[in-house]
Structures are given as structure tokens and as C-alpha cells.
Design a protein around this motif. Structure first.
Motif, PDB file in Angstrom:
ATOM      1  N   MET A 178       0.855  -1.184   0.000  1.00 33.88           N
ATOM      2  CA  MET A 178       0.000   0.000   0.000  1.00 33.88           C
ATOM      3  C   MET A 178       0.893   1.236   0.000  1.00 33.88           C
ATOM      4  O   MET A 178       1.877   1.303   0.742  1.00 33.88           O
ATOM      5  N   PHE A 179       0.554   2.226  -0.828  1.00 33.28           N
ATOM      6  CA  PHE A 179       1.284   3.497  -0.834  1.00 33.28           C
ATOM      7  C   PHE A 179       0.497   4.539  -0.050  1.00 33.28           C
ATOM      8  O   PHE A 179      -0.710   4.667  -0.245  1.00 33.28           O
ATOM      9  N   ARG A 180       1.176   5.316   0.782  1.00 29.47           N
ATOM     10  CA  ARG A 180       0.566   6.512   1.341  1.00 29.47           C
ATOM     11  C   ARG A 180       1.234   7.715   0.684  1.00 29.47           C
ATOM     12  O   ARG A 180       2.379   8.041   0.978  1.00 29.47           O
ATOM     13  N   PHE A 181       0.503   8.341  -0.250  1.00 35.26           N
ATOM     14  CA  PHE A 181       1.027   9.474  -1.003  1.00 35.26           C
ATOM     15  C   PHE A 181       0.901  10.763  -0.194  1.00 35.26           C
ATOM     16  O   PHE A 181      -0.084  10.961   0.525  1.00 35.26           O
ATOM     17  N   PHE A 182       1.869  11.661  -0.391  1.00 33.80           N
ATOM     18  CA  PHE A 182       1.880  12.945   0.291  1.00 33.80           C
ATOM     19  C   PHE A 182       1.824  14.091  -0.720  1.00 33.80           C
ATOM     20  O   PHE A 182       2.788  14.345  -1.436  1.00 33.80           O
ATOM     21  N   THR A 183       0.673  14.748  -0.830  1.00 38.49           N
ATOM     22  CA  THR A 183       0.447  15.976  -1.609  1.00 38.49           C
ATOM     23  C   THR A 183       1.264  16.022  -2.903  1.00 38.49           C
ATOM     24  O   THR A 183       2.245  16.756  -3.020  1.00 38.49           O
ATOM     25  N   VAL A 184       0.837  15.230  -3.858  1.00 33.63           N
ATOM     26  CA  VAL A 184       1.551  15.104  -5.128  1.00 33.63           C
ATOM     27  C   VAL A 184       1.183  16.280  -6.042  1.00 33.63           C
ATOM     28  O   VAL A 184       0.021  16.682  -6.138  1.00 33.63           O
ATOM     29  N   TYR A 185       2.186  16.822  -6.735  1.00 35.54           N
ATOM     30  CA  TYR A 185       1.945  17.946  -7.643  1.00 35.54           C
ATOM     31  C   TYR A 185       2.861  17.810  -8.857  1.00 35.54           C
ATOM     32  O   TYR A 185       3.828  17.054  -8.846  1.00 35.54           O
ATOM     33  N   GLY A 186       2.539  18.550  -9.912  1.00 36.25           N
ATOM     34  CA  GLY A 186       3.364  18.542 -11.111  1.00 36.25           C
ATOM     35  C   GLY A 186       2.534  18.729 -12.365  1.00 36.25           C
ATOM     36  O   GLY A 186       1.307  18.888 -12.290  1.00 36.25           O
ATOM     37  N   PRO A 187       3.168  18.735 -13.543  1.00 36.92           N
ATOM     38  CA  PRO A 187       2.450  18.900 -14.808  1.00 36.92           C
ATOM     39  C   PRO A 187       1.347  17.856 -14.977  1.00 36.92           C
ATOM     40  O   PRO A 187       1.471  16.732 -14.500  1.00 36.92           O
ATOM     41  N   TRP A 188       0.269  18.254 -15.625  1.00 37.54           N
ATOM     42  CA  TRP A 188      -0.905  17.420 -15.849  1.00 37.54           C
ATOM     43  C   TRP A 188      -1.651  17.124 -14.542  1.00 37.54           C
ATOM     44  O   TRP A 188      -2.380  16.147 -14.435  1.00 37.54           O
ATOM     45  N   GLY A 189      -1.449  18.007 -13.545  1.00 39.19           N
ATOM     46  CA  GLY A 189      -2.078  17.805 -12.238  1.00 39.19           C
ATOM     47  C   GLY A 189      -3.581  18.008 -12.251  1.00 39.19           C
ATOM     48  O   GLY A 189      -4.183  18.437 -13.235  1.00 39.19           O
ATOM     49  N   GLY A 319       9.931  22.371  -9.093  1.00 44.51           N
ATOM     50  CA  GLY A 319       8.718  21.623  -9.408  1.00 44.51           C
ATOM     51  C   GLY A 319       7.561  22.528  -9.780  1.00 44.51           C
ATOM     52  O   GLY A 319       6.827  22.265 -10.738  1.00 44.51           O
ATOM     53  N   VAL A 320       7.395  23.614  -9.030  1.00 46.32           N
ATOM     54  CA  VAL A 320       6.323  24.569  -9.325  1.00 46.32           C
ATOM     55  C   VAL A 320       6.550  25.224 -10.693  1.00 46.32           C
ATOM     56  O   VAL A 320       5.610  25.404 -11.469  1.00 46.32           O
ATOM     57  N   GLN A 321       7.797  25.550 -11.007  1.00 54.03           N
ATOM     58  CA  GLN A 321       8.097  26.168 -12.300  1.00 54.03           C
ATOM     59  C   GLN A 321       7.721  25.227 -13.451  1.00 54.03           C
ATOM     60  O   GLN A 321       7.149  25.667 -14.466  1.00 54.03           O
ATOM     61  N   ARG A 322       7.988  23.952 -13.291  1.00 53.00           N
ATOM     62  CA  ARG A 322       7.624  22.987 -14.342  1.00 53.00           C
ATOM     63  C   ARG A 322       6.115  22.913 -14.521  1.00 53.00           C
ATOM     64  O   ARG A 322       5.613  22.790 -15.642  1.00 53.00           O
ATOM     65  N   PHE A 323       5.380  22.969 -13.395  1.00 51.61           N
ATOM     66  CA  PHE A 323       3.926  22.964 -13.518  1.00 51.61           C
ATOM     67  C   PHE A 323       3.441  24.213 -14.234  1.00 51.61           C
ATOM     68  O   PHE A 323       2.590  24.138 -15.128  1.00 51.61           O
ATOM     69  N   VAL A 324       3.968  25.373 -13.854  1.00 49.86           N
ATOM     70  CA  VAL A 324       3.549  26.632 -14.467  1.00 49.86           C
ATOM     71  C   VAL A 324       3.849  26.624 -15.966  1.00 49.86           C
ATOM     72  O   VAL A 324       3.022  27.049 -16.784  1.00 49.86           O
ATOM     73  N   ASP A 325       5.022  26.115 -16.341  1.00 51.83           N
ATOM     74  CA  ASP A 325       5.374  26.036 -17.765  1.00 51.83           C
ATOM     75  C   ASP A 325       4.374  25.157 -18.511  1.00 51.83           C
ATOM     76  O   ASP A 325       3.939  25.480 -19.628  1.00 51.83           O
TER      77      ASP A 325
END
Length: 333
Positions: A178-189, A319-325
Motif C-alpha cells: 500500500m502506498f501513502r502518497f503525500f500531496t503530489v503535484y506537477g504537470p498534468w495535475g 517543481g512549481v516552475q515545471r507545472f507553471v510552464d
């Protein structure tokens, strides 16, 4: 021989990125997605369209909870690995529409477990969430910490799936992580996540809602780092205990693993990174805490690093810059 993976939620944010990486590494992938309208279906369709450019990817559209659907696909495809990511997500939405969480998360996961019982994979991997830690104030969150006081119905259904999977692992000797994910973000979010909403609002010149008056911290985890963790864990089948910090069950080949950056970021610092990437200052609407939310999350990475070695940790500004791009390119703004 080519390894085969069956991925539920393949048109979702994390599922899309995982399928891309599996295909790049030479896997054959069967993806299932319900294309629910919880958020923009066009975004999900675009993700599947990109995956379908590979001849090694096959997409099926259908609801997990449809009786026998998953079992039929698994019996036909006979995957080496099942990665179950599909779920009804969102803390706030679970207050307004709890039934959808019963259908997708509980009944849907039951259908996946039944399929695995019929055609056992070498390893079954299922997504949970850091939200299961709920009212636990002991940080960083370790897998062996108590997680019995969930604060949203979403978290409650995900904790229930951990228990359901454990029972199947015990009864049918199904190796399960089982995975417990922590606030995942990035392109195609996802558009319902804070990063997406903040970028959209700032570009439109509208205020952003900042809860708990900004006094919050999140263990923001860049999606590529998370997917690297999933890929490495595929071959980390739950068999032997690696330390007293291991969540390995005493009665089943079952373990729960945090996948997080291991470095909580203050919400206002996160917003500052967005402002820097956009070159604009956000107008902030300071609000109290929302029902079902928690003030902080922080992953203890001891177990995952003992299992698969150090994970990449993308710095929040990068990471935020990649999402914004990506956002500017996708929406042409």
C-alpha cells in the motif's frame, strides 16, 4: 519477456505519469479509467491520447465498481503486476458526495482484490493517502504510527482499503504494498488541487483562498519523484522485515509505505514559489481551517529508503516552475 502491468486510474494524474514511465521502460500496459466528471474529462482524455501513441498501451473506459469488469480484464491480460490508483479523490468533496467514495473506493477496490484472487499477480500495489494519519500529531509520520482517527470520509475509505487488502493478502497469500502518497503535484495535475487553483486564479487576477490563515505545512511531492518510488517498489515484494520501523504484517505479505518528499513546506512559502514562477503577486483571501483538513503533513522516508534506496527530491521552486510552464503551454496563457 515483456512484463505486463494493469493500471487502474490510467487517465488520472498519477496513473498517467506512471503509465508513461512503464511504457518508456518497455512494459506492456493495460489501463482502466472511469473518466468520471469530478474534474475536466477533457484533461483525462488528453492524457489517454498521449499514452495511446504507444502500441504497448491499451485503454479501457469503465467504472471499477462494475461487477466483474476488472476480473474479466485481468483474466484476459494476466498482468505480472497490478497497480490500483483509481479512486474518488478529494477531502472536501467527500463531505458533499460521500456515496461516490463508497462506490469507487470501497466497492471498486473490492473488485480489484477479487480479480487478483482469481489471477494472482507477482505483486499488487494499491494507493492510499497520507490523510489516513488524521488526528495523529506525531511527526514525521511513520508507517508504524497509529492511524485510527481519520478526519474526512475520503481518508476513512482509504484506510478501509488498507484493511481490506491486508485481509486478502493474508487469506490468499497475495503480495501487497500500500502506498501513502503525500500531496503530489506537477504537470498534468488535478484542477481541484491547490497548485492548479492558485495558478489559475493568479493568472485571472482573482484572489486565492488561503486556509488556516496560511498556518499550514504540506510535504509536497513532485510527481516524477513519486513515480520513481512506485517503479522501484514493484520489485520490493513484501517478504522480509527490514527493521523495527517496517510495517510488514506479521501474518501476511503486506506492507504500507510512505512516498513523500520528507520535507514539509509552509503554505505561504509554496505560494511564494508560485508567485516567483508566474512573476505575479497573489491577492490572498485568508480563511479559517476547512472541515476535514489537517494543519500539517510530513513523511518519514526511513522505510522506503531502506527498501529501494534514496529517492530523488525535486526542490519546490523547480517543481512549481515545471507545472507553471506546462499550464501556460496547455492553456495557452
Amino acid at each position: 519477456m515483456t512484463r505486463k502491468a494493469f493500471v487502474t486510474g490510467s487517465a488520472g494524474f498519477i496513473g498517467f505519469h506512471l503509465c508513461q514511465r512503464l511504457l518508456a521502460e518497455g512494459w506492456q500496459v493495460l489501463g482502466l479509467d472511469g473518466m468520471s466528471d469530478y474534474y475536466d474529462v477533457t484533461l483525462k482524455q488528453r492524457r489517454h491520447q498521449m499514452l495511446l501513441q504507444s502500441q504497448a498501451f491499451r485503454a479501457v473506459e469503465g467504472l471499477l465498481e462494475t461487477p466483474g469488469l476488472v476480473r474479466g480484464l485481468v483474466e484476459e491480460f494476466r498482468p505480472d503486476v497490478i497497480v490500483h490508483l483509481a479512486a474518488q479523490a478529494g477531502v472536501r468533496y467527500s463531505i458533499d458526495a460521500p456515496r461516490s467514495y463508497v462506490d469507487a473506493n470501497l466497492i471498486g477496490t473490492f473488485e480489484v482484490l477479487e480479480a487478483a484472487r482469481a489471477v494472482p499477480p507477482a505483486h499488487m500495489l494499491l494507493a492510499s493517502t497520507s490523510s489516513v494519519f488524521g488526528a495523529n500529531a506525531q511527526m514525521p509520520y511513520a508507517e508504524v504510527h497509529q492511524a485510527d482517527h481519520q478526519m474526512s470520509f475520503y481518508a476513512a475509505t482509504k484506510k478501509a482499503t488498507e484493511a481490506m487488502a491486508h485481509s486478502y493478502a493474508h487469506l490468499y497469500t497475495l503480495p501487497t504494498t500500500m502506498f501513502r502518497f503525500f500531496t503530489v503535484y506537477g504537470p498534468w495535475g488535478r484542477p481541484d488541487m491547490a497548485l492548479f487553483k492558485f495558478v489559475k486564479a493568479i493568472l485571472e487576477g482573482t484572489p486565492i483562498d488561503v486556509y488556516n490563515h496560511g498556518d499550514m505545512r504540506r510535504d509536497f511531492t513532485y510527481v516524477d519523484d513519486l513515480v520513481t518510488g512506485i517503479l522501484r517498489l514493484i520489485d520490493a515484494v513484501p517478504e522480509e522485515r527490514v527493521g523495527d520501523f517496517d510495517s510488514l504484517s506479521p501474518v501476511a505479505p503486506w506492507r504500507v509505505v510512505n512516498i513523500g518528499n520528507g520535507a514539509p513546506v509552509p503554505l505561504l512559502a509554496f505560494i511564494a514559489a508560485i508567485e516567483a514562477a508566474l512573476g505575479r503577486i497573489a491577492e490572498k483571501n485568508m480563511l479559517p481551517m476547512q472541515p476535514g483538513d489537517v494543519p500539517a503533513t510530513w513523511a518519514d522516508a526511513t522505510l522506503i529508503e531502506a527498501l529501494i534506496g534514496p529517492l530523488p527530491r525535486t526542490e519546490i521552486g523547480a517543481g512549481v516552475q515545471r507545472f507553471v510552464d506546462w499550464y501556460r503551454d496547455y492553456y495557452q496563457v
